[in-house]
Design an enzyme around this catalytic site. Structure first.
Site, mmCIF file in Angstrom:
data_model
loop_
_atom_site.group_PDB
_atom_site.id
_atom_site.type_symbol
_atom_site.label_atom_id
_atom_site.label_comp_id
_atom_site.label_asym_id
_atom_site.label_seq_id
_atom_site.Cartn_x
_atom_site.Cartn_y
_atom_site.Cartn_z
ATOM 1 N N ASP A 9 -63.026 -6.491 10.529
ATOM 2 C CA ASP A 9 -63.865 -7.177 11.510
ATOM 3 C C ASP A 9 -63.375 -8.625 11.618
ATOM 4 O O ASP A 9 -62.315 -8.979 11.075
ATOM 5 C CB ASP A 9 -65.359 -7.049 11.165
ATOM 6 C CG ASP A 9 -65.766 -7.859 9.943
ATOM 7 O OD1 ASP A 9 -64.889 -8.464 9.286
ATOM 8 O OD2 ASP A 9 -66.972 -7.888 9.638
ATOM 9 N N CYS A 66 -63.645 -6.757 5.500
ATOM 10 C CA CYS A 66 -64.728 -7.488 6.169
ATOM 11 C C CYS A 66 -65.034 -8.701 5.306
ATOM 12 O O CYS A 66 -64.182 -9.138 4.529
ATOM 13 C CB CYS A 66 -65.938 -6.587 6.430
ATOM 14 S SG CYS A 66 -66.763 -5.950 4.965
ATOM 15 N N THR A 68 -67.328 -9.136 2.859
ATOM 16 C CA THR A 68 -67.535 -8.783 1.451
ATOM 17 C C THR A 68 -66.845 -7.496 1.029
ATOM 18 O O THR A 68 -66.745 -7.224 -0.171
ATOM 19 C CB THR A 68 -69.042 -8.591 1.188
ATOM 20 O OG1 THR A 68 -69.498 -7.544 2.063
ATOM 21 C CG2 THR A 68 -69.824 -9.863 1.440
ATOM 22 N N HIS A 99 -59.171 7.746 -11.115
ATOM 23 C CA HIS A 99 -60.359 8.547 -11.454
ATOM 24 C C HIS A 99 -61.083 9.098 -10.233
ATOM 25 O O HIS A 99 -61.685 10.166 -10.307
ATOM 26 C CB HIS A 99 -61.345 7.704 -12.265
ATOM 27 C CG HIS A 99 -60.902 7.457 -13.674
ATOM 28 N ND1 HIS A 99 -61.761 7.060 -14.677
ATOM 29 C CD2 HIS A 99 -59.684 7.548 -14.249
ATOM 30 C CE1 HIS A 99 -61.088 6.924 -15.816
ATOM 31 N NE2 HIS A 99 -59.822 7.204 -15.582
ATOM 32 N N HIS A 134 -61.005 14.600 -13.906
ATOM 33 C CA HIS A 134 -61.458 13.825 -12.740
ATOM 34 C C HIS A 134 -61.471 14.680 -11.474
ATOM 35 O O HIS A 134 -62.236 14.414 -10.558
ATOM 36 C CB HIS A 134 -60.582 12.592 -12.549
ATOM 37 C CG HIS A 134 -60.540 11.722 -13.771
ATOM 38 N ND1 HIS A 134 -61.652 11.078 -14.245
ATOM 39 C CD2 HIS A 134 -59.534 11.447 -14.633
ATOM 40 C CE1 HIS A 134 -61.332 10.415 -15.343
ATOM 41 N NE2 HIS A 134 -60.054 10.624 -15.609
HETATM 42 C C1 RB5 Z 1 -69.947 -10.432 9.044
HETATM 43 O O1 RB5 Z 1 -70.650 -11.638 9.089
HETATM 44 C C2 RB5 Z 1 -70.206 -9.730 7.708
HETATM 45 O O2 RB5 Z 1 -71.531 -9.290 7.665
HETATM 46 C C3 RB5 Z 1 -69.246 -8.580 7.514
HETATM 47 O O3 RB5 Z 1 -67.944 -9.052 7.591
HETATM 48 C C4 RB5 Z 1 -69.317 -7.860 6.184
HETATM 49 O O4 RB5 Z 1 -69.285 -8.762 5.128
HETATM 50 C C5 RB5 Z 1 -70.377 -6.858 6.043
HETATM 51 O O5 RB5 Z 1 -70.499 -6.191 5.022
#
Ligand code: RB5
Length: 158
Positions: A9, A66, A68, A99, A134
Site C-alpha cells: 500500500d 504495509c 505494520t 516450520h 511440520h
Molecule cells: C495505513 O495507514 C496502514 O493502516 C497500513 O499500511 C497498515 O499498516 C495496516 O495494517
C-alpha cells in the site's frame, strides 16, 4: 530463480521499491502488483492480488508491505491456500518457512528499515520447509480452508 510477487500500500510503497531492486539484482523474476505511488490505497486489494498470484501459480512466493505488515498478513491469510507470515526479524522469517511453509511474507515499513527488511527477505527466500512433523501441522492449516470455507455446511450460521 523463483518468481516473487510484490504488493504494497502507500505506506509500504518505498520499501517495496527497495525490495524489488534487491530481488532483481539477485536474479529473481518479479511481478509487481502495485501500488505504484505514495497515494493512499487500501492494503487488502494488494494482499488479494498477491495471494491470488501465488495460488494461481504465477509466482512461487509473495511479499507484501504495509505500515505494520499486520493488515497485509490478515488480508492475505483470507485467500485459501495462503500462509502469510508477518515478520520483523530474520529468525521468525526463517521459522515461517521451515516450520510453517509460509508462501507470503508480510513486512511493516514503519517498523522495519530497508537493511533489516532485506535481511529478512533474503533469509526467508533462502529457507526451505523442513517437512517431517511440520508437514502434519501445516496440513491441518490447509484443512481449515476446507472445513471453514464458504462451502462448509455450517457457513450460513457463522
Ligand atoms: C495505513 O495507514 C496502514 O493502516 C497500513 O499500511 C497498515 O499498516 C495496516 O495494517
Amino acid at each position: 530463480m523463483p518468481v516473487v510477487a510484490l504488493g504494497a500500500d502507500h505506506a509500504g510503497f518505498p520499501l517495496k521499491e527497495d525490495l524489488k531492486g534487491w530481488l532483481i539484482a539477485h536474479g529473481y523474476d518479479v511481478v509487481d502488483l502495485g501500488t505504484q505511488s505514495a497515494e493512499a490505497v487500501d492494503y487488502p486489494d494488494y494482499a488479494a492480488a498477491v495471494g491470488g498470484a501465488v495460488i494461481a501459480g504465477k509466482a512461487a512466493r509473495g511479499v507484501l508491505v504495509c505500515g505494520t505488515g499486520i493488515g497485509m498478513a490478515m488480508a492475505a491469510n483470507k485467500v485459501p491456500g495462503i500462509r502469510a507470515a508477518g515478520c520483523s526479524d530474520a529468525y521468525t522469517a526463517r521459522m515461517s518457512r521451515e516450520h510453517n511453509d509460509a508462501n507470503v511474507l508480510a513486512l511493516g515499513a514503519r517498523i522495519t528499515g530497508r537493511d533489516a527488511a532485506i535481511e529478512i527477505l533474503a533469509t526467508w527466500l533462502a529457507a526451505e520447509f523442513a517437512g517431517g512433523r511440520h508437514a502434519r501441522r501445516v496440513e491441518k492449516i490447509v484443512e481449515l480452508d476446507r472445513v471453514r470455507g464458504p462451502e462448509s455446511p455450517d457457513a450460513e450460521t457463522r
